[in-house]
Design a protein around this motif. Structure first.
Motif, PDB file in Angstrom:
ATOM      1  N   LEU A  48      19.589  14.393  25.729  1.00  0.00           N
ATOM      2  CA  LEU A  48      19.970  13.414  24.643  1.00  0.00           C
ATOM      3  C   LEU A  48      18.760  13.239  23.707  1.00  0.00           C
ATOM      4  N   VAL A  49      17.657  12.971  24.437  1.00  0.00           N
ATOM      5  CA  VAL A  49      16.473  12.544  23.737  1.00  0.00           C
ATOM      6  C   VAL A  49      15.891  13.817  22.827  1.00  0.00           C
ATOM      7  N   ASN A  74      10.899   2.643  34.996  1.00  0.00           N
ATOM      8  CA  ASN A  74      11.492   4.144  34.401  1.00  0.00           C
ATOM      9  C   ASN A  74      11.313   4.025  32.781  1.00  0.00           C
ATOM     10  N   THR A  75      11.168   3.065  32.279  1.00  0.00           N
ATOM     11  CA  THR A  75      10.993   2.764  30.738  1.00  0.00           C
ATOM     12  C   THR A  75       9.465   3.455  30.359  1.00  0.00           C
ATOM     13  N   ARG A  79      17.611  12.158  36.889  1.00  0.00           N
ATOM     14  CA  ARG A  79      18.316  11.080  37.932  1.00  0.00           C
ATOM     15  C   ARG A  79      18.030   9.859  37.813  1.00  0.00           C
ATOM     16  N   LEU A  80      16.965   9.386  37.486  1.00  0.00           N
ATOM     17  CA  LEU A  80      16.638   8.119  37.214  1.00  0.00           C
ATOM     18  C   LEU A  80      17.603   7.432  36.000  1.00  0.00           C
ATOM     19  N   TYR A  81      17.565   8.212  35.066  1.00  0.00           N
ATOM     20  CA  TYR A  81      18.592   7.638  34.005  1.00  0.00           C
ATOM     21  C   TYR A  81      19.816   7.512  34.460  1.00  0.00           C
ATOM     22  N   GLN A  82      20.425   8.634  35.096  1.00  0.00           N
ATOM     23  CA  GLN A  82      21.888   8.502  35.642  1.00  0.00           C
ATOM     24  C   GLN A  82      22.191   7.278  36.494  1.00  0.00           C
ATOM     25  N   LYS A  83      21.275   6.673  37.161  1.00  0.00           N
ATOM     26  CA  LYS A  83      21.640   5.828  38.082  1.00  0.00           C
ATOM     27  C   LYS A  83      20.807   4.331  37.511  1.00  0.00           C
ATOM     28  N   SER A  84      20.783   4.486  36.018  1.00  0.00           N
ATOM     29  CA  SER A  84      20.382   3.027  35.290  1.00  0.00           C
ATOM     30  C   SER A  84      21.335   2.491  34.799  1.00  0.00           C
ATOM     31  N   GLN A  92      19.022   2.343  30.192  1.00  0.00           N
ATOM     32  CA  GLN A  92      19.021   3.664  29.561  1.00  0.00           C
ATOM     33  C   GLN A  92      18.593   3.766  27.936  1.00  0.00           C
ATOM     34  N   GLN A  93      19.190   2.375  27.563  1.00  0.00           N
ATOM     35  CA  GLN A  93      19.085   2.352  25.957  1.00  0.00           C
ATOM     36  C   GLN A  93      17.394   2.023  25.515  1.00  0.00           C
TER      37      GLN A  93
END
Ligand SMILES: Cc1ncc(C[n+]2csc(CCO)c2C)c(N)n1
Length: 233
Positions: A6-7, A126-127, A181-186, A191-192
């Motif tokens: 995506l990014v 995460n960010t 993996r972190l993104y999926q469970k955020s 995520q945004q």
């Protein structure tokens, strides 16, 4: 969709801007004025020292063991890898500690580092991880592209080879796996925020070349008489 997929689409204009920037083009063709490379190295020293600290701070803040291990490994790798290569560059270009200490940090270097630290207060680990990712990812893409022809200048070629390296590729792959993996469970909000943090860093990476190329300095205000305030459209 995977975070990295995506990014990578979203940052294409800024990364293309980096690939096409005269700093990169001239580094490859050996036309880059040595003073510009020198200014880049001095500003980048500021960036790298904070980048290393930031990784230790992310490792402290995260509750995810894989992230903590990755951050510590990256910070340690930085000390033995990139910072060691830079010491050699500084020697070759006769850049002294005094010169580094006496050169004010440029606005863009300050902005970029501040953006990453900000994530630890206003965002999450995460960010912060997302904000730090374009660093190794963009440079690896630049290294691989430029290494196809190489630069005739041995110093510039050494810079290119640092980032085209296979160890850098393996570490990057591991970082991408973990962040996906972190993104999926955020949550959606996090995520945004991760996407935004990475996009801002990509714009600041692009601005970093321009900073070096123009010897960017802070505005002087009214230090030399009346300042000109020109509106830009
Ligand atoms: C402004 C700026 N952005 C990226 C890098 C490249 N870089 C910095 S640390 C590191 C290792 C990654 O863990 C890499 C590849 C740089 N030198 N300066």
């Amino acid at each position: 969709m995977l975070f990295t997929k995506l990014v990578r689409q979203k940052v294409t204009p800024y990364w293309e801007g980096s690939f096409q920037h005269p700093f990169i083009q001239e580094l490859e063709s050996d036309n880059l004025v040595p003073e510009i490379f020198r200014y880049y190295l001095i500003q980048d020293q500021y960036y790298l020292s904070h980048f290393s600290r930031l990784h230790f701070l992310i490792a402290q803040q995260t509750t995810d063991k894989a992230v903590a291990d990755l951050m510590v490994a990256e910070a340690k790798g930085l000390a033995s890898g990139e910072l060691a290569v830079r010491r050699d560059f500084f020697k070759q270009l006769a850049i002294t500690d005094k010169e580094v200490a006496q050169t004010p940090v440029a606005p863009t270097a300050y902005h970029y580092v501040s953006h990453m630290y900000r994530q630890l207060i206003d965002g999450t680990s995460n960010t912060a991880f997302a904000a730090a990712l374009p660093c190794s990812w963009l440079y690896h893409e630049i290294g691989v592209r430029l290494n196809q022809h190489g630069s005739p200048d041995p110093l510039y070629q050494q810079w290119i080879a640092t980032y085209a390296d296979k160890t850098a590729a393996a570490q990057l792959q591991q970082a991408c796996r973990v962040i996906n993996r972190l993104y999926q469970k955020s949550s959606v909000a996090e995520q945004q925020a991760m996407v935004q943090a990475l996009c801002i860093s990509s714009q600041l990476e692009y601005a970093f070349w321009q900073m070096a190329y123009t010897f960017e300095r802070w505005p002087k205000g009214a230090a030399n008489g009346s300042p000109k305030h020109v509106r830009q459209r």
